[in-house]
Design a protein around this motif. Structure first.
Motif, PDB file in Angstrom:
ATOM      1  N   ASN A 174       0.865  -1.177   0.000  1.00  0.00           N
ATOM      2  CA  ASN A 174       0.000   0.000   0.000  1.00  0.00           C
ATOM      3  C   ASN A 174       0.899   1.224   0.000  1.00  0.00           C
ATOM      4  O   ASN A 174       2.123   1.099   0.085  1.00  0.00           O
ATOM      5  CB  ASN A 174      -0.953  -0.002   1.203  1.00  0.00           C
ATOM      6  CG  ASN A 174      -0.218  -0.125   2.530  1.00  0.00           C
ATOM      7  OD1 ASN A 174       0.494   0.777   2.946  1.00  0.00           O
ATOM      8  ND2 ASN A 174      -0.377  -1.279   3.188  1.00  0.00           N
ATOM      9  N   TYR A 175       0.319   2.423  -0.103  1.00  0.00           N
ATOM     10  CA  TYR A 175       1.183   3.583  -0.277  1.00  0.00           C
ATOM     11  C   TYR A 175       1.980   3.956   0.965  1.00  0.00           C
ATOM     12  O   TYR A 175       2.914   4.746   0.886  1.00  0.00           O
ATOM     13  CB  TYR A 175       0.426   4.785  -0.852  1.00  0.00           C
ATOM     14  CG  TYR A 175      -0.666   5.402   0.010  1.00  0.00           C
ATOM     15  CD1 TYR A 175      -0.372   6.155   1.142  1.00  0.00           C
ATOM     16  CD2 TYR A 175      -2.007   5.284  -0.371  1.00  0.00           C
ATOM     17  CE1 TYR A 175      -1.369   6.758   1.894  1.00  0.00           C
ATOM     18  CE2 TYR A 175      -3.000   5.884   0.377  1.00  0.00           C
ATOM     19  CZ  TYR A 175      -2.688   6.623   1.502  1.00  0.00           C
ATOM     20  OH  TYR A 175      -3.688   7.220   2.245  1.00  0.00           O
ATOM     21  N   PRO A 202      -4.155  -3.631   1.078  1.00  0.00           N
ATOM     22  CA  PRO A 202      -4.073  -2.379   0.305  1.00  0.00           C
ATOM     23  C   PRO A 202      -4.545  -1.170   1.113  1.00  0.00           C
ATOM     24  O   PRO A 202      -4.162  -0.034   0.812  1.00  0.00           O
ATOM     25  CB  PRO A 202      -4.999  -2.641  -0.888  1.00  0.00           C
ATOM     26  CG  PRO A 202      -6.001  -3.642  -0.360  1.00  0.00           C
ATOM     27  CD  PRO A 202      -5.201  -4.529   0.560  1.00  0.00           C
ATOM     28  N   LYS A 204      -4.204  -1.206   4.526  1.00  0.00           N
ATOM     29  CA  LYS A 204      -3.478  -1.336   5.800  1.00  0.00           C
ATOM     30  C   LYS A 204      -4.447  -1.573   6.959  1.00  0.00           C
ATOM     31  O   LYS A 204      -4.485  -0.824   7.945  1.00  0.00           O
ATOM     32  CB  LYS A 204      -2.613  -0.113   6.060  1.00  0.00           C
ATOM     33  CG  LYS A 204      -1.475  -0.377   7.054  1.00  0.00           C
ATOM     34  CD  LYS A 204      -0.521   0.782   7.134  1.00  0.00           C
ATOM     35  CE  LYS A 204       0.568   0.553   8.166  1.00  0.00           C
ATOM     36  NZ  LYS A 204       1.450  -0.570   7.830  1.00  0.00           N
ATOM     37  N   ALA A 233      -6.466   4.893  -1.999  1.00  0.00           N
ATOM     38  CA  ALA A 233      -5.547   3.788  -1.685  1.00  0.00           C
ATOM     39  C   ALA A 233      -5.576   2.706  -2.759  1.00  0.00           C
ATOM     40  O   ALA A 233      -4.521   2.209  -3.188  1.00  0.00           O
ATOM     41  CB  ALA A 233      -5.900   3.198  -0.320  1.00  0.00           C
ATOM     42  N   VAL A 237      -2.475   1.472  -5.635  1.00  0.00           N
ATOM     43  CA  VAL A 237      -1.978   0.107  -5.835  1.00  0.00           C
ATOM     44  C   VAL A 237      -2.237  -0.360  -7.267  1.00  0.00           C
ATOM     45  O   VAL A 237      -1.333  -0.880  -7.949  1.00  0.00           O
ATOM     46  CB  VAL A 237      -2.637  -0.871  -4.837  1.00  0.00           C
ATOM     47  CG1 VAL A 237      -2.179  -2.300  -5.118  1.00  0.00           C
ATOM     48  CG2 VAL A 237      -2.295  -0.498  -3.401  1.00  0.00           C
TER      49      VAL A 237
END
Length: 414
Positions: A174-175, A202, A204, A233, A237
């Motif tokens: 994830n970012y 993705p 969290k 989010a 991804v």
């Protein structure tokens, strides 16, 4: 659904249903609710459903076995996982796979992962005959594609990929988590080897989907006021062309509808420079505020001494993520902590119950030093006067709140 949406060798829809966090009531899967949104997902393009031996104490596989029959089974790629930590011999591998196929009421699974491994665990399993097990299981049709779900170091991910001719892998991405475990480097390496790369966490553990710090909300709304935090989010991804499918542990019809729409609309490399820069700024803010890197996966549970570890960590993070202007008695996170884990309503499961037995350490896929972090939670929320505050809320605060709510309800009805 157009053909160009599908990704990877298995032609997977970019969104899959993760069945680790199915909706529950009294610790039982709410089967009617889960069945409804899973069927909706399948009817609207989703063709990948993921579970594991331990999810919902084994009930996840059994539930899917009940509902995925006939046409629904034919429409999906079914994925489950070999519990690596329970394997001590070659025969164990066959035993668990056969048990899982029996639970799932099927003679094969399209994707089979070696669950929650690092490089050393994979090497240990190879010595026990993992390669032979895979080859035999693929030859007799019980497994179509095989891979591993990774929770090791970034440095050893490539070595793990090179241990066997894997078809796929399952990685956390994830970012916020770009450089832990497999990370971006591992994502690109697995893709270069022709592996399908399926993404877990993705959002969290939901952290990136719900309310966010005010600075983050402002940044996102400035770019697109209609896009939800969860959509940001997922978009980040799925913007990566190396990603085959993203798993989401959805619990309601609203969530699955939104996520299907998001997965349908986002194409690889479609985010512009402004959007990517905004997400980079959000990542920096969140990293600076987030205290414990917990995804609330629950692998650490049950604690033998009753600590609700994920909830303790979630509320501790909330205390730092959100500014609370009203702290005359307890912040929102503290108040929730007292109500949910400190014993005001339910049986106590607060951080102070930890005795440092350390049984949780080997279970955590994030490699969090759980007892050490629980001490920080206890110090923050359970300091001077902890017992008094619990009793006050239990016998005075909550009864007064209920009285106030009853009076307000009566006045509104008059």
């Amino acid at each position: 659904m157009t053909e160009n949406i599908l990704r990877g060798k298995g032609k997977l829809f970019p969104l899959g249903i993760g069945c680790m966090r199915l909706p529950t009531e009294n610790n039982k899967i709410q089967e009617d609710v889960a069945r409804e949104f899973i069927y909706y997902g399948i009817n609207n393009g989703i063709n990948y459903i993921d579970t594991a031996y331990l999810y919902h104490n084994g009930e996840s596989e059994k539930f899917l076995g009940k509902i995925l029959q006939g046409e629904y089974r034919d429409k999906i790629n079914l994925s489950t996982k070999l519990p690596s930590w329970l394997i001590s011999s070659r025969s164990d591998m066959d035993k668990f796979l056969n048990e899982q196929l029996n639970r799932l009421k099927t003679d094969h699974v399209e994707y089979y992962y070696i669950h929650s491994v690092d490089y050393s665990m994979l090497k240990k399993l190879m010595k026990l005959g993992l390669a032979e097990f895979i080859e035999e299981s693929k030859a007799n049709g019980k497994i179509k594609n095989v891979g591993f779900s990774y929770h090791g170091s970034t440095e050893e991910f490539a070595d793990s990929c090179d241990l066997f001719d894997w078809d796929c892998c399952l990685i956390q991405y994830n970012y916020l988590d770009r450089h832990i475990q497999a990370g971006t480097k591992g994502l690109k390496y697995a893709h270069s080897k022709g592996m399908d790369v399926v993404i877990m966490e993705p959002l969290k553990g939901g952290l990136l989907a719900g309310n966010m710090p005010s600075e983050v909300e402002s940044l996102f709304k400035e770019i697109d006021s209609n896009k939800t935090n969860a959509q940001w989010a997922f978009n980040w991804v799925l913007n990566h062309p190396e990603v085959t499918c993203v798993l989401s542990g959805m619990g309601s019809m609203d969530e699955i509808k939104e996520n299907i729409q998001t997965a349908t609309n986002i194409q690889p490399n479609s985010l512009n420079k402004t959007e990517l820069n905004t997400i980079n700024k959000v990542q920096e803010i969140m990293h600076n505020k987030l205290e414990i890197n917990c995804t609330s996966c629950g692998y650490c549970k049950p604690c033998p001494f009753g600590v609700d570890i994920p909830e303790c960590f979630r509320l501790y993070n909330e205390e730092f993520l959100f500014e609370d202007s009203n702290k005359s008695f307890l912040s929102h996170a503290q108040m929730t902590y007292y109500i949910t884990v400190a014993g005001v309503i339910h049986k106590p499961s607060h951080a102070g119950k930890c005795i440092n037995c350390r049984q949780c350490l080997s279970k955590c896929p994030q490699n969090i030093m759980i007892p050490q972090e629980l001490k920080k939670v206890s110090k923050k929320f359970e300091g001077h006067g902890f017992g008094f505050k619990v009793r006050f809320l239990q016998y005075v605060g909550l009864p007064l709140l209920k009285l106030y709510e009853n009076i307000s309800t009566r006045n509104n009805n008059d």
